[in-house]
Enzyme design. Structure first.
Site, mmCIF file in Angstrom:
data_model
loop_
_atom_site.group_PDB
_atom_site.id
_atom_site.type_symbol
_atom_site.label_atom_id
_atom_site.label_comp_id
_atom_site.label_asym_id
_atom_site.label_seq_id
_atom_site.Cartn_x
_atom_site.Cartn_y
_atom_site.Cartn_z
ATOM 1 N N LYS A 167 -11.912 -6.550 -57.268
ATOM 2 C CA LYS A 167 -12.786 -7.593 -57.818
ATOM 3 C C LYS A 167 -13.774 -8.107 -56.753
ATOM 4 O O LYS A 167 -14.975 -8.207 -57.007
ATOM 5 C CB LYS A 167 -11.910 -8.734 -58.344
ATOM 6 C CG LYS A 167 -12.617 -10.004 -58.719
ATOM 7 C CD LYS A 167 -13.356 -9.896 -60.028
ATOM 8 C CE LYS A 167 -14.164 -11.161 -60.293
ATOM 9 N NZ LYS A 167 -14.975 -11.065 -61.482
ATOM 10 N N LYS B 265 -18.162 -18.409 -54.480
ATOM 11 C CA LYS B 265 -16.701 -18.325 -54.310
ATOM 12 C C LYS B 265 -16.280 -16.883 -53.999
ATOM 13 O O LYS B 265 -15.524 -16.619 -53.068
ATOM 14 C CB LYS B 265 -16.007 -18.804 -55.588
ATOM 15 C CG LYS B 265 -14.507 -18.575 -55.602
ATOM 16 C CD LYS B 265 -13.883 -18.790 -56.977
ATOM 17 C CE LYS B 265 -12.480 -18.199 -57.009
ATOM 18 N NZ LYS B 265 -11.837 -18.260 -58.312
#
Ligand code: NAD
Length: 297
Positions: A171, A246
């Protein structure tokens, strides 16, 4: 059909849990926000008052929480998942968190005899709602096989990435590429315009040339060439600047932890950090075009 405990019923978890109900599963969900619990009830699920209540009697526990610290607390805290889960319960965390936390929580679960997978997603709120998410899954093969039909009720692709933590690794590597590529498209669009080449013409040429990438052809950061891209609706998200920041931060922390060289990932993180303010954090991440394309004095 399975009995599922679902923790974190926010923008992503809410529609994911609703899709599990639609697929015929019995879903008991917990979220500290009462409105989130009420949404699950109106979708046909059960609202649980605590984590332990959601996990009681569940064959599978899924979570979709903001950050690593929330995952640690929900699984390892007193009255958390590991305290409440019956033997044989399969644990699946779909949040995007750091690889180290994913591996540490899975190891703590294994010590209690529980299998745990990290299964972060790509596809955003639209994918969560339409059940077209891509799941990248870390953990052992047997647990993956057991999870697959459950994840397929929420997604279009379920891919085993290897052992524990590898889903999170996939990811953050993917999103680091995405952040870098978005900035590259913004820079090229800004340069083209200053050289007298229109955005539309550069789009037509580069989308059929070696500069082609998803950030250009599906998510073009200037209005016009791709009508469905957020640039055509005031950069309404989509995937927010705060979320990109993030994920780029997670990628940098991971790179430092293993000594990987990621100079463009580091630069992308710096640029998104510079761009993120109260006013821009909630915009789509392609809005960085407004900073990169701004006039140079
Ligand atoms: P969100 O803030 O909308 O939802 C998170 C929910 O978790 C909130 O409702 C919060 O109240 C709840 N929560 C916090 N602590 C809890 C606890 N201990 N027990 C139960 N619930 C708890 O966030 P989101 O957009 O749904 O994102 C969730 C995760 O998915 C994040 O890790 C994010 O990075 C990832 N993600 C989001 C997107 C997206 O487009 N939104 C895309 C891919 C991945």
């Amino acid at each position: 059909m399975a009995r599922i405990g679902f923790l974190g019923l926010g923008n992503m978890g809410g529609p994911m849990a609703a899709n599990l109900v639609k697929a015929g599963h019995v879903v008991a969900g917990f979220d500290p926000v009462p409105e989130a619990r009420a949404r699950l009830e109106s979708a046909g699920g059960e609202a649980a008052g605590t984590i332990a209540e959601a996990v009681a009697g569940a064959e599978i526990v899924l979570s979709m929480l903001p950050e690593g610290r929330h995952v640690r607390e929900a699984y390892l805290g007193t009255g958390g998942v590991l305290d409440a889960a019956a033997p044989g319960t399969l644990l699946i965390d779909c949040s995007t968190i750091d690889v180290a936390t994913a591996r540490a929580v899975a190891a703590a679960a294994a010590e209690r005899g529980l299998s745990m997978l990290d299964a972060p997603v790509s596809g955003g709120v639209a994918g969560a709602t339409a059940a077209t998410l891509t799941f990248m899954v870390g953990g052992d093969e047997a647990a993956f096989d057991r999870a697959r039909p459950i994840l397929e009720a929420m997604g279009k692709a379920v891919i085993h990435a290897g052992p524990s933590g590898n889903g999170q690794a996939a990811k953050i590597c993917n999103n680091m590429m995405l952040g870098i590529q978005m900035i590259s498209v913004c820079e090229a669009m800004a340069l083209a315009e200053k050289l007298g080449l229109s955005h539309q013409t550069l789009f037509e040429i580069a989308s059929k040339s070696s500069g082609q990438c998803w950030s250009l052809t599906s998510y073009c950061p200037v209005p016009g060439p791709v009508p469905a891209s957020p640039a055509n609706r005031g950069y309404k998200p989509g995937f927010t600047v705060a979320m990109m920041l993030k994920d780029l931060k997670l990628a940098q922390e991971a790179a430092q932890s293993v000594g990987a060289r990621t100079p463009l990932g580091a630069e992308a993180y710096q640029l998104y950090n510079l761009f993120a303010s109260e006013a821009t954090r909630g915009l789509d991440f392609s809005a960085i075009m407004t900073m990169i394309g701004a006039k140079v004095d």
